[in-house]
Motif scaffolding. Structure first.
Motif, short mmCIF file in Angstrom:
data_model
loop_
_atom_site.label_atom_id
_atom_site.label_comp_id
_atom_site.label_asym_id
_atom_site.label_seq_id
_atom_site.Cartn_x
_atom_site.Cartn_y
_atom_site.Cartn_z
N ALA A 100 0.84 -1.21 0.00
CA ALA A 100 0.00 0.00 0.00
C ALA A 100 0.87 1.26 0.00
O ALA A 100 2.06 1.20 0.35
N SER A 101 0.26 2.36 -0.35
CA SER A 101 0.98 3.63 -0.40
C SER A 101 1.74 3.88 0.91
O SER A 101 1.19 3.72 2.00
N GLY A 102 3.01 4.24 0.78
CA GLY A 102 3.80 4.65 1.95
C GLY A 102 4.52 3.54 2.70
O GLY A 102 5.30 3.83 3.60
N VAL A 103 4.29 2.27 2.33
CA VAL A 103 4.94 1.21 3.13
C VAL A 103 6.42 1.04 2.79
O VAL A 103 7.15 0.38 3.51
N THR A 105 7.73 0.54 -0.78
CA THR A 105 8.07 -0.30 -1.95
C THR A 105 9.18 0.35 -2.79
O THR A 105 10.11 -0.34 -3.21
N SER A 106 9.09 1.68 -3.01
CA SER A 106 10.13 2.27 -3.88
C SER A 106 11.49 2.28 -3.19
O SER A 106 12.50 1.97 -3.83
N SER A 107 11.52 2.59 -1.90
CA SER A 107 12.82 2.61 -1.21
C SER A 107 13.44 1.21 -1.17
O SER A 107 14.63 1.04 -1.41
N MET A 108 12.60 0.20 -0.88
CA MET A 108 13.14 -1.16 -0.77
C MET A 108 13.56 -1.71 -2.14
O MET A 108 14.54 -2.44 -2.25
N GLU A 196 7.88 -2.25 -8.90
CA GLU A 196 7.36 -2.00 -7.54
C GLU A 196 6.18 -1.05 -7.56
O GLU A 196 6.08 -0.20 -8.44
N ARG A 231 5.79 7.27 7.98
CA ARG A 231 6.50 7.15 6.70
C ARG A 231 6.13 8.28 5.74
O ARG A 231 6.93 8.70 4.91
N SER A 234 8.26 11.24 6.64
CA SER A 234 9.66 11.13 6.18
C SER A 234 9.73 11.26 4.66
O SER A 234 10.65 11.84 4.11
N ARG A 235 8.69 10.77 3.97
CA ARG A 235 8.70 10.84 2.52
C ARG A 235 8.53 12.28 2.01
O ARG A 235 9.10 12.65 0.99
N ASN A 276 7.71 -4.38 6.74
CA ASN A 276 8.88 -3.54 6.43
C ASN A 276 9.15 -2.51 7.53
O ASN A 276 8.84 -1.34 7.38
N VAL A 277 9.73 -2.99 8.61
CA VAL A 277 10.01 -2.09 9.71
C VAL A 277 11.48 -1.68 9.67
O VAL A 277 11.83 -0.53 9.91
N ASP A 278 12.31 -2.62 9.29
CA ASP A 278 13.74 -2.36 9.31
C ASP A 278 14.31 -2.69 7.92
O ASP A 278 14.06 -3.77 7.38
N VAL A 279 15.07 -1.75 7.37
CA VAL A 279 15.58 -1.91 5.99
C VAL A 279 16.40 -3.19 5.86
O VAL A 279 16.19 -4.00 4.95
N1 LIG Z 1 12.23 -0.11 6.42
C1 LIG Z 1 12.16 1.22 6.52
N2 LIG Z 1 12.58 1.84 7.65
C2 LIG Z 1 12.50 3.19 7.77
N3 LIG Z 1 12.00 4.00 6.81
C3 LIG Z 1 11.57 3.45 5.68
C4 LIG Z 1 11.62 2.04 5.46
N4 LIG Z 1 11.11 1.79 4.23
C5 LIG Z 1 10.76 2.99 3.70
N5 LIG Z 1 11.04 3.98 4.57
C6 LIG Z 1 10.79 5.42 4.39
O1 LIG Z 1 9.35 5.59 4.32
C7 LIG Z 1 9.01 6.59 3.39
C8 LIG Z 1 8.02 6.01 2.37
O2 LIG Z 1 8.71 5.06 1.59
P1 LIG Z 1 8.49 4.94 0.01
O3 LIG Z 1 9.51 3.99 -0.47
O4 LIG Z 1 8.40 6.29 -0.63
O5 LIG Z 1 7.04 4.25 0.01
P2 LIG Z 1 6.10 3.77 -1.18
O6 LIG Z 1 6.91 3.77 -2.43
O7 LIG Z 1 5.67 2.40 -0.78
O8 LIG Z 1 4.97 4.71 -1.17
C9 LIG Z 1 10.31 7.09 2.77
O9 LIG Z 1 10.71 8.27 3.41
C10 LIG Z 1 11.30 5.95 3.07
O10 LIG Z 1 12.62 6.43 3.19
#
Ligand SMILES: Nc1ncnc2c1ncn2[C@@H]1O[C@H](COP(=O)(O)OP(=O)(O)O)[C@@H](O)[C@H]1O
Ligand SMILES: O=C(O)[C@@H](COP(=O)(O)O)OP(=O)(O)O
Length: 310
Positions: A100-103, A105-108, A196, A231, A234-235, A276-279
């Motif tokens: 879902a939005s904000g979890v 996916t793009s960062s991981m 993703e 999240r 932070s985004r 997805n709590v910890d990278v």
């Molecule tokens: N495992 C994680 N631990 C801490 N912060 C995270 C983690 N995964 C993502 N984030 C942060 O959460 C925010 C949302 O992540 P993002 O990848 O943009 O989400 P999505 O693409 O799913 O909407 C970003 O600021 C990202 O850096």
């Protein structure tokens, strides 16, 4: 200088040993860049110590595996050889990361691409954006909305009790056509890729694609509500981000509903869910799953035999 001998088909080539390239291939074992480079340097020194000035790429892999096993950690040796098996596979690797939005996916996806050294990464938001140019708002109003508020554009009578989920299903169903096209093209061209986004949902992608042994799907979630909400802060923190924080916060309850639906779908289709709590935790699970599924068995002797056969 140590020369590495390799072959592409019947064509043979030689190239100098590069600590950078060696470090890159060790990075998969989750050693981190600095440690990988340090070990690459030790491996080079060991080759020189043993007066090896020329070595085939297969023998080098065996040398590295034995070095890791004897001097570093046998678990890392196993990871290294399994990842090598994945890379040598004739089929490309298609990694799908939904959530879902904000979890995250793009960062991981970005972290995973970097860990695996994959060069192709596409977001389903971008696929949707291309589709929006082709498919008018009149024809498919749902894709011109976000996944969580697509229900506002549903024209047909509601079929179930939850309009949000229905809107989400209609939205994903359309974008999924574009997602499948990218998967099919990647398979046809032999391109490993990570796709993703919110439109990767178990149960939506065609069975003949998802069943392929080289296609793997992960659903990321953030189980804790407050962590998920934070999240969005932070985004949107970076000054260049144009997305409105308020839009996601005021729709947060809808976003959570889409997450619940994705969890149900993943359970129903026996698909992997990662909180997805910890990278580091998320990336390790994904890497381990990929190498366990496609890495075959850990067999240095097999590698040695393959080498002797050539
Ligand atoms: N495992 C994680 N631990 C801490 N912060 C995270 C983690 N995964 C993502 N984030 C942060 O959460 C925010 C949302 O992540 P993002 O990848 O943009 O989400 P999505 O693409 O799913 O909407 C970003 O600021 C990202 O850096
Ligand atoms: O449709 C949606 O739920 C989000 C998904 O994007 P991410 O938040 O996952 O990046 O896209 P939006 O319409 O907000 O641009």
């Amino acid at each position: 200088m140590i020369m590495i001998k390799g072959a592409v088909g019947k064509k043979k080539y030689k190239e100098p040993f590069s600590k950078g390239i060696m470090a890159r291939s060790l990075y998969i074992t989750d050693l981190g860049y600095d440690k990988s480079y340090e070990i690459a340097t030790c491996i080079e020194n060991k080759l020189l110590e043993e007066n090896i000035s020329e070595i085939s790429i297969e023998d080098l892999a065996i040398f590295v595996t034995n070095y890791l096993k004897n001097y570093v950690d046998p678990v890392l040796a196993e990871k290294y050889i399994k990842w090598r098996n994945v890379r040598k596979s004739k089929e490309p690797l298609i990694i799908l990361i939904g959530g879902a939005s904000g979890v995250g996916t793009s960062s991981m996806a970005f972290e995973l691409a970097s860990r695996l050294g994959l060069k192709n990464l596409i977001s389903t938001d971008m696929i949707r954006e291309v589709m929006r140019k082709i498919v008018s708002q009149e024809l498919s109003p749902v894709i011109h909305k976000s996944s969580f508020n697509a229900y506002e554009s549903i024209r047909t009578p509601l079929l179930g009790p939850d309009p949000v989920v229905e809107g989400f299903i209609s939205h994903v169903d359309v974008v999924n056509v574009g997602v499948e096209a990218v998967i099919e093209r990647a398979l046809k061209e032999g391109i490993s890729i990570i796709i993703e986004g919110v439109h990767i949902v178990p149960g939506f992608i065609k069975e003949d694609l998802i069943r392929k042994s080289n296609v793997i799907l992960f659903t990321l979630i953030v189980r804790d509500e407050n962590t998920h909400k934070s999240r969005f802060y932070s985004r949107c923190r970076q000054p260049w981000v144009k997305r409105s924080l308020d839009n996601y916060l005021s729709n947060f309850h809808l976003i959570r509903k889409t997450q619940s639906f994705m969890i149900d779908q993943a359970i129903k289709h026996n698909s992997k869910i990662i909180d997805n709590v910890d990278v580091t935790y998320t990336i390790d699970i994904m890497v381990n799953d990929i190498i366990e599924k496609y890495g075959g068995s850990y067999d240095v002797k097999q590698e040695s035999k393959r080498n002797n056969d050539n």
